[in-house]
Design a protein around this motif. Structure first.
Motif, mmCIF file in Angstrom:
data_model
loop_
_atom_site.group_PDB
_atom_site.id
_atom_site.type_symbol
_atom_site.label_atom_id
_atom_site.label_comp_id
_atom_site.label_asym_id
_atom_site.label_seq_id
_atom_site.Cartn_x
_atom_site.Cartn_y
_atom_site.Cartn_z
ATOM 1 N N TYR A 54 0.806 -1.216 0.000
ATOM 2 C CA TYR A 54 0.000 0.000 0.000
ATOM 3 C C TYR A 54 0.841 1.270 0.000
ATOM 4 O O TYR A 54 0.324 2.349 0.278
ATOM 5 N N ARG A 55 2.113 1.189 -0.339
ATOM 6 C CA ARG A 55 2.998 2.352 -0.238
ATOM 7 C C ARG A 55 2.949 3.221 -1.495
ATOM 8 O O ARG A 55 3.967 3.718 -1.965
ATOM 9 N N TYR A 56 1.750 3.412 -2.016
ATOM 10 C CA TYR A 56 1.552 4.196 -3.233
ATOM 11 C C TYR A 56 0.424 5.196 -3.008
ATOM 12 O O TYR A 56 -0.304 5.130 -2.019
ATOM 13 N N VAL A 57 0.293 6.095 -3.944
ATOM 14 C CA VAL A 57 -0.735 7.136 -3.851
ATOM 15 C C VAL A 57 -1.960 6.676 -4.633
ATOM 16 O O VAL A 57 -1.975 6.710 -5.860
ATOM 17 N N TRP A 58 -2.972 6.217 -3.918
ATOM 18 C CA TRP A 58 -4.251 5.881 -4.544
ATOM 19 C C TRP A 58 -5.057 7.158 -4.708
ATOM 20 O O TRP A 58 -5.158 7.967 -3.767
ATOM 21 N N VAL A 59 -5.647 7.345 -5.865
ATOM 22 C CA VAL A 59 -6.448 8.549 -6.104
ATOM 23 C C VAL A 59 -7.567 8.655 -5.069
ATOM 24 O O VAL A 59 -7.818 9.723 -4.497
ATOM 25 N N ARG A 60 -8.211 7.548 -4.805
ATOM 26 C CA ARG A 60 -9.348 7.544 -3.877
ATOM 27 C C ARG A 60 -8.900 7.838 -2.450
ATOM 28 O O ARG A 60 -9.448 8.709 -1.780
ATOM 29 N N ASP A 61 -7.909 7.101 -1.974
ATOM 30 C CA ASP A 61 -7.440 7.289 -0.600
ATOM 31 C C ASP A 61 -6.907 8.708 -0.395
ATOM 32 O O ASP A 61 -7.142 9.335 0.645
ATOM 33 N N ALA A 62 -6.185 9.193 -1.400
ATOM 34 C CA ALA A 62 -5.626 10.540 -1.314
ATOM 35 C C ALA A 62 -6.734 11.587 -1.287
ATOM 36 O O ALA A 62 -6.653 12.582 -0.551
ATOM 37 N N SER A 63 -7.781 11.369 -2.067
ATOM 38 C CA SER A 63 -8.905 12.311 -2.086
ATOM 39 C C SER A 63 -9.611 12.341 -0.741
ATOM 40 O O SER A 63 -9.954 13.415 -0.222
ATOM 41 N N TYR A 64 -9.839 11.161 -0.166
ATOM 42 C CA TYR A 64 -10.444 11.106 1.173
ATOM 43 C C TYR A 64 -9.571 11.841 2.185
ATOM 44 O O TYR A 64 -10.069 12.547 3.074
ATOM 45 N N SER A 65 -8.258 11.641 2.078
ATOM 46 C CA SER A 65 -7.337 12.289 3.018
ATOM 47 C C SER A 65 -7.375 13.798 2.867
ATOM 48 O O SER A 65 -7.355 14.541 3.857
ATOM 49 N N ALA A 66 -7.438 14.271 1.613
ATOM 50 C CA ALA A 66 -7.535 15.708 1.378
ATOM 51 C C ALA A 66 -8.818 16.270 1.994
ATOM 52 O O ALA A 66 -8.810 17.334 2.624
ATOM 53 N N ASP A 110 -1.881 20.547 -1.389
ATOM 54 C CA ASP A 110 -0.707 19.810 -1.864
ATOM 55 C C ASP A 110 -1.118 18.455 -2.431
ATOM 56 O O ASP A 110 -0.648 18.037 -3.494
ATOM 57 N N ILE A 111 -1.989 17.759 -1.699
ATOM 58 C CA ILE A 111 -2.454 16.447 -2.156
ATOM 59 C C ILE A 111 -3.242 16.587 -3.454
ATOM 60 O O ILE A 111 -3.032 15.836 -4.415
ATOM 61 N N ILE A 112 -4.155 17.562 -3.485
ATOM 62 C CA ILE A 112 -4.958 17.782 -4.689
ATOM 63 C C ILE A 112 -4.056 18.159 -5.865
ATOM 64 O O ILE A 112 -4.270 17.722 -7.005
ATOM 65 N N GLY A 113 -3.029 18.951 -5.590
ATOM 66 C CA GLY A 113 -2.094 19.335 -6.651
ATOM 67 C C GLY A 113 -1.377 18.145 -7.237
ATOM 68 O O GLY A 113 -1.181 18.057 -8.464
ATOM 69 N N PHE A 114 -0.961 17.220 -6.378
ATOM 70 C CA PHE A 114 -0.332 15.997 -6.875
ATOM 71 C C PHE A 114 -1.295 15.238 -7.783
ATOM 72 O O PHE A 114 -0.926 14.811 -8.891
ATOM 73 N N LEU A 115 -2.530 15.056 -7.320
ATOM 74 C CA LEU A 115 -3.508 14.309 -8.115
ATOM 75 C C LEU A 115 -3.809 15.016 -9.433
ATOM 76 O O LEU A 115 -3.944 14.369 -10.479
ATOM 77 N N THR A 116 -3.899 16.322 -9.376
ATOM 78 C CA THR A 116 -4.181 17.082 -10.602
ATOM 79 C C THR A 116 -3.089 16.854 -11.640
ATOM 80 O O THR A 116 -3.363 16.719 -12.834
ATOM 81 N N ALA A 117 -1.863 16.795 -11.178
ATOM 82 C CA ALA A 117 -0.741 16.575 -12.093
ATOM 83 C C ALA A 117 -0.798 15.203 -12.753
ATOM 84 O O ALA A 117 -0.171 14.982 -13.791
ATOM 85 N N MET A 118 -1.546 14.268 -12.159
ATOM 86 C CA MET A 118 -1.675 12.921 -12.731
ATOM 87 C C MET A 118 -2.763 12.840 -13.800
ATOM 88 O O MET A 118 -2.846 11.843 -14.532
ATOM 89 N N ILE A 119 -3.607 13.863 -13.901
ATOM 90 C CA ILE A 119 -4.752 13.786 -14.802
ATOM 91 C C ILE A 119 -4.309 13.840 -16.263
ATOM 92 O O ILE A 119 -3.503 14.680 -16.661
ATOM 93 N N GLY A 139 -14.725 10.759 -9.398
ATOM 94 C CA GLY A 139 -15.683 11.366 -8.481
ATOM 95 C C GLY A 139 -15.065 11.685 -7.134
ATOM 96 O O GLY A 139 -15.365 12.725 -6.531
ATOM 97 N N ALA A 140 -14.193 10.804 -6.650
ATOM 98 C CA ALA A 140 -13.515 11.053 -5.373
ATOM 99 C C ALA A 140 -12.671 12.319 -5.456
ATOM 100 O O ALA A 140 -12.693 13.164 -4.551
ATOM 101 N N TYR A 141 -11.929 12.461 -6.552
ATOM 102 C CA TYR A 141 -11.104 13.651 -6.745
ATOM 103 C C TYR A 141 -11.972 14.908 -6.833
ATOM 104 O O TYR A 141 -11.689 15.931 -6.199
ATOM 105 N N MET A 142 -13.049 14.833 -7.632
ATOM 106 C CA MET A 142 -13.882 16.028 -7.837
ATOM 107 C C MET A 142 -14.547 16.461 -6.533
ATOM 108 O O MET A 142 -14.706 17.659 -6.287
ATOM 109 N N ASN A 143 -14.917 15.505 -5.702
ATOM 110 C CA ASN A 143 -15.529 15.888 -4.431
ATOM 111 C C ASN A 143 -14.511 16.595 -3.537
ATOM 112 O O ASN A 143 -14.836 17.589 -2.877
ATOM 113 N N ALA A 144 -13.274 16.084 -3.514
ATOM 114 C CA ALA A 144 -12.237 16.738 -2.715
ATOM 115 C C ALA A 144 -11.972 18.150 -3.228
ATOM 116 O O ALA A 144 -11.830 19.093 -2.433
#
Length: 584
Positions: free
Chosen positions: A254-266, A280-289, A342-347
């Motif tokens: 589990y030592r990776y960045v899951w989009v869902r888990d990261a969104s919940y954390s944000a 910061d977390i949202i910025g990381f995810l945005t860069a993955m899009i 959806g997880a990302y957009m809600n965050a």
């Protein structure tokens, strides 16, 4: 409460420690191979222990220094006491162990490279030891500050008094602790003071709560400790292959960045008022899009945003309590998961609601547009779901609801930015998805929402429907679903299975995150006392230092699965804040 491993972090890597023994330490970063791996193999894993020479001792205290990720352990023997303070120095791939002792202490340092596979070459230094990987230039250096007597190459005795052991990893030992560059590295006592101030300051701007204060702050520290500071990515957990079931094979990395888990954390950090770290977390995810295809091509990424390594089995390790196999990498990387947008957009929407940062939202409009357009064309497809069953694709009800969330939140943000045409177009598709869910995800015959279209079973993800505003918690259709979930999945008061069975067979232990969803549903139903009882159950089932794993043993409440896990800590933060808001 169970005494279990303690979690240390410096935003670069992490360690797990128990009774003075470091038994998990990947270097130089969270997802690197570990040099101490005893948690996954008692015999050949490697560890770094400090304990009284007198074997008749007890650990009388093992807990964090206030609101930090710095651990203090106190030993007591017939001869006296010893105190050891453990922390990971900021920005460095290493650990510092400071001691103050009335008695002699025995130290054993047995590192191995590549998860216990490679035995190091050992070189004696003037004030310590060097463990070098014979296959590369990397190594681990041990600097001993204090009087000591060697026993053999990996053991020595610290004479009573004060001192420290400074362990530092170097990719190239020419630039290490004993090199000409060594003077630039942190001085241990100064590094400790800086680390204490660092962690305390991280919580200064957090929203204050009046209930469950200790659990709230510990959960915030876990989330902050799981963030890889150079990128802002947050890992799901700092470990691999801690089993869901002892002796079983549900063992994952589990030592990776899951989009869902990261969104919940944000979302949790937003609820707690820590908007900068959430962004910061949202910025990381945005860069993955990916704006040209599926918005998130993969459900998980490495901490620097690259593709995770292929999943493989480390067959030389026996596994935690002989739970084989030990895996590194994660094959879920290959799955197509339709709920993560959806997880990302809600965050992102929650961030905007809390910050009103329209400039930031406008700057990443391209990402919102990409997700909305992708969801528009893909929502009718089958998918895996948030539980990541391998080889199973269905029209999962929760996934469809998250498609609705993606377009509903995109439409709301479009309205805020003045994109009226897009807002209207996206909300129309969102309403089409909602109708589809009511037509196919809800069974008139059975009287409840089902796990997937055509199913007669439920899963705990259906608890999120009112949490996202998809349906009112008091709607009879949801209430009947809620009753079904409680009847079929509740193991004991407040603890639920995520579902009954999957592609690997029956599920045994409660999933900690879903207890927080349960509490939040009770809050929406106005059943505040029941919400409190669920939160209290989860806290009572956490470790003695208030850490939570992915699962809880249904009989003993002991941690099961990777540990500590972002999911339940994020959920607990949100539940506590929502409870306080309800009581105001």
């Amino acid at each position: 409460m169970t005494r279990y491993y303690e979690f240390l972090s410096n935003g670069i890597t992490s360690a797990l420690i128990k009774n003075g023994s470091v038994e998990w330490l990947p270097l130089p970063r969270f997802d690197s191979s570990s040099i101490f791996t005893k948690i996954l193999d008692e015999e050949r894993g490697g560890y770094f222990s400090i304990s009284p020479v007198d074997e008749k001792y007890e650990v009388i205290h093992e807990d964090y220094i206030e609101n930090t990720l710095i651990l203090r352990t106190i030993f007591k023997s017939e001869e006296g006491k010893a105190e050891v303070t453990d922390f990971l120095p900021l920005s460095l791939a290493g650990i510092i162990r400071i001691y103050e002792s009335e008695i002699d202490l025995k130290v054993e340092i047995k590192p191995f490279f590549e998860y216990g596979l490679i035995t190091p070459a050992i070189i004696k230094a003037r004030r310590g030891l060097i463990f070098r990987n014979p296959k590369s230039k990397e190594g681990v250096e041990i600097l001993i500050g204090g009087e000591y007597i060697p026993i053999d190459d990996t053991e020595f005795v610290l004479k009573k008094g004060k001192g420290y052991i400074y362990l530092l990893y170097s990719k190239d030992l020419r630039y290490g602790l004993f090199s000409n560059k060594g003077f630039v590295y942190s001085e241990p006592y100064e590094a400790l003071n800086k680390a204490i101030r660092y962690w305390r300051r991280r919580l200064e701007n957090a929203k204050k709560v009046n209930m469950y204060v200790d659990a709230y702050y510990r959960s915030l520290l876990v989330l902050l400790g799981l963030i890889y500071e150079p990128s802002g990515g947050i890992i799901a957990a700092p470990t691999t292959s801690l089993p869901e079931i002892i002796g079983g094979s549900r063992n994952w990395d589990y030592r990776y960045v899951w989009v869902r888990d990261a969104s919940y954390s944000a979302e949790a950090l937003i609820k707690a008022g820590l908007l900068v770290k959430a962004r910061d977390i949202i910025g990381f995810l945005t860069a993955m899009i990916d704006p040209s295809s599926k918005s998130f091509d993969h459900p998980l990424y490495t901490i620097d945003g690259t593709a995770p390594p292929a999943e493989e089995i480390l067959d030389w390790l026996k596994g935690h309590k002989k739970s084989f196999p030990v895996r590194v990498g994660n094959a879920a990387y290959m799955q197509i998961q339709m709920d993560v947008e959806g997880a990302y957009m809600n965050a992102l929407y929650e961030y905007y609601n809390a910050s009103k940062d329209s400039e930031y939202i406008s700057e990443i409009w391209w990402a919102i547009e990409a997700i909305a357009e992708w969801t528009k064309k893909s929502w009718k497809w089958k998918s895996t779901d948030l539980w990541e069953q391998r080889g199973v694709e269905e029209h999962f009800t929760h996934t469809k609801v998250m498609d609705w969330v993606a377009l509903d939140r995109a439409s709301k943000l479009a309205n805020e930015l003045g994109y009226k045409n897009e807002a209207e177009e996206w909300i129309n598709v969102a309403e089409e998805i909602k109708k589809d869910v009511f037509d196919n995800g809800y069974s008139e015959k059975l009287g409840y929402f089902t796990r997937y279209y055509g199913s007669n079973s439920v899963d705990s993800a259906l608890l999120t429907l009112p949490l996202y505003g998809f349906i009112d918690a008091k709607d009879p259709r949801f209430l009947r679903t809620f009753e079904k979930i409680e009847r079929d999945l509740m193991i004991s008061d407040g603890l639920l299975l995520r579902y009954k069975d999957d592609f690997m067979g029956n599920v045994k232990h409660p999933f900690a995150l879903v207890s927080t969803w349960l509490s939040r549903v009770y809050i929406r139903l106005g059943e505040v006392d029941r919400a409190k009882k669920v939160i209290e159950k989860l806290i009572n089932c956490s470790t003695s230092s208030l850490l939570l794993a992915e699962h809880l043993d249904q009989n003993t409440c002991e941690p099961r699965g990777n540990f500590p896990q972002a999911f339940p800590h994020a959920g607990l933060i949100v539940a506590i804040v929502e409870l306080e808001e309800r009581l105001v």
